[in-house]
Design an enzyme around this catalytic site. Structure first.
Site, mmCIF file in Angstrom:
data_model
loop_
_atom_site.group_PDB
_atom_site.id
_atom_site.type_symbol
_atom_site.label_atom_id
_atom_site.label_comp_id
_atom_site.label_asym_id
_atom_site.label_seq_id
_atom_site.Cartn_x
_atom_site.Cartn_y
_atom_site.Cartn_z
ATOM 1 N N GLY A 1 -3.665 0.359 -3.232
ATOM 2 C CA GLY A 1 -3.385 0.249 -2.038
ATOM 3 C C GLY A 1 -3.079 1.368 -1.187
ATOM 4 N N TYR B 1 -0.887 -13.694 -14.771
ATOM 5 C CA TYR B 1 -1.479 -12.697 -14.067
ATOM 6 C C TYR B 1 -2.995 -12.926 -13.645
ATOM 7 C CZ TYR B 1 -3.776 -8.337 -12.744
ATOM 8 O OH TYR B 1 -4.398 -7.372 -11.828
ATOM 9 N N SER C 1 0.702 -1.237 0.174
ATOM 10 C CA SER C 1 0.025 -0.041 0.161
ATOM 11 C C SER C 1 0.715 1.417 -0.267
ATOM 12 C CB SER C 1 -1.002 0.017 1.274
ATOM 13 O OG SER C 1 -0.377 -0.207 2.533
ATOM 14 N N THR C 2 2.018 1.446 -0.568
ATOM 15 C CA THR C 2 2.739 2.315 -0.825
ATOM 16 C C THR C 2 2.584 3.384 -1.929
ATOM 17 O OG1 THR C 2 4.720 1.318 -1.503
ATOM 18 C CG2 THR C 2 4.477 1.411 0.793
ATOM 19 N N SER D 1 -9.294 -8.400 -10.147
ATOM 20 C CA SER D 1 -9.221 -7.728 -11.452
ATOM 21 C C SER D 1 -10.334 -8.152 -12.239
ATOM 22 C CB SER D 1 -7.967 -7.897 -11.813
ATOM 23 O OG SER D 1 -7.671 -7.336 -13.205
#
Length: 256
Positions: A19, A146, A14-15, A133
């Site tokens: 996030g 992915y 979450s940086t 997603s």
């Protein structure tokens, strides 16, 4: 605005991007929030900017998850946001890449949820959230590995919802559509070029590569965070075991 006063929330990865937007929104709604990333300096800087706490750990590994749980033994809201993506032709995806995507996108969520869900059950309240997603149901040819991990998260989330049925703990997946993040901006530029202004570039990308989008643009991270905030709140008590879309109408069918 939902109230999360008194709730403790941990958001993995979450940086930046989605996030970070989620952490910012949960904090604005009153939660005590911990952001997370691998780099201690970056985690500290983002935590200071948002006025929240931070834990630096690589939660794609068992050791990283153990470090988080040791520092933060109990939480009320877990947002499994950590994820990576990369465009690679299917026949060129090597075994180590498959494993890396699995560890980051799936096992981080499995391990964190497995660690925190029992405590939530014992206290009679909790929220397990998984960031998937549109690729969970519309497999992207350019990054099948992915898509596979995001499909897996739908089953992981449903499994936790069923396991903790009737306990006050809910589990849901948020299926985000094409979203304007730092990584996606680079991805868009790789497909449509660097010459166009950003607004034109993203609309060209949507028109040519995601033409079923009904909003004709990339989604902003704050728009994803709004749905997460609802699912993290008391108001979502009857919503569990679901896959909820915030995809701008990109997925061209009614059900997930």
């Amino acid at each position: 605005m939902s109230s999360l006063e008194g709730k403790r929330a941990f958001v993995s990865g979450s940086t930046q991007g989605i996030g970070r937007a989620i952490a910012e929104r949960l904090a604005a709604d009153g939660a005590q929030v911990w952001v997370n990333g691998r780099e201690e300096g970056k985690v500290g800087a983002v935590a200071a900017e948002l006025g929240v706490s931070g834990i630096a750990a690589d939660v794609s590994t068992p050791e990283g998850v153990a470090a988080v749980v040791a520092e933060l033994p109990e939480i009320d809201v877990l947002v499994n946001n950590l994820g990576i993506f990369a465009a690679t032709p299917l026949l060129e995806i090597e075994d180590d890449a498959w494993q890396r995507f699995w560890d980051v996108n799936v096992m981080s969520a499995v391990r964190l949820s497995r660690a925190y869900a029992p405590g939530m059950r014992d206290r009679g309240w909790g929220r397990l959230l998984f960031l998937a997603s549109d690729s969970a149901v519309v497999t992207p040819t350019e990054m099948v590995h992915y898509g596979v991990t995001k499909t897996a998260l739908l089953a992981v989330s449903r499994g936790f919802a069923q396991t903790f049925a009737g306990t006050g703990v809910t589990a849901n997946t948020v299926m985000a559509g094409p979203t304007h993040t730092e990584g996606v901006e680079d991805f868009v530029r790789s497909l449509v070029g660097d010459e166009l202004p950003w607004d034109e570039a993203q609309r060209k990308f949507i028109a040519e590569h995601r033409p079923t989008s009904l909003i004709g643009r990339l989604i902003e991270p704050a728009e994803i965070a709004s749905l997460v905030a609802y699912l993290a709140s008391e108001e979502s008590s009857a919503t569990t075991g679901g896959a909820l879309r915030v995809d701008g109408g990109y997925v061209n069918h009614i059900l997930p």
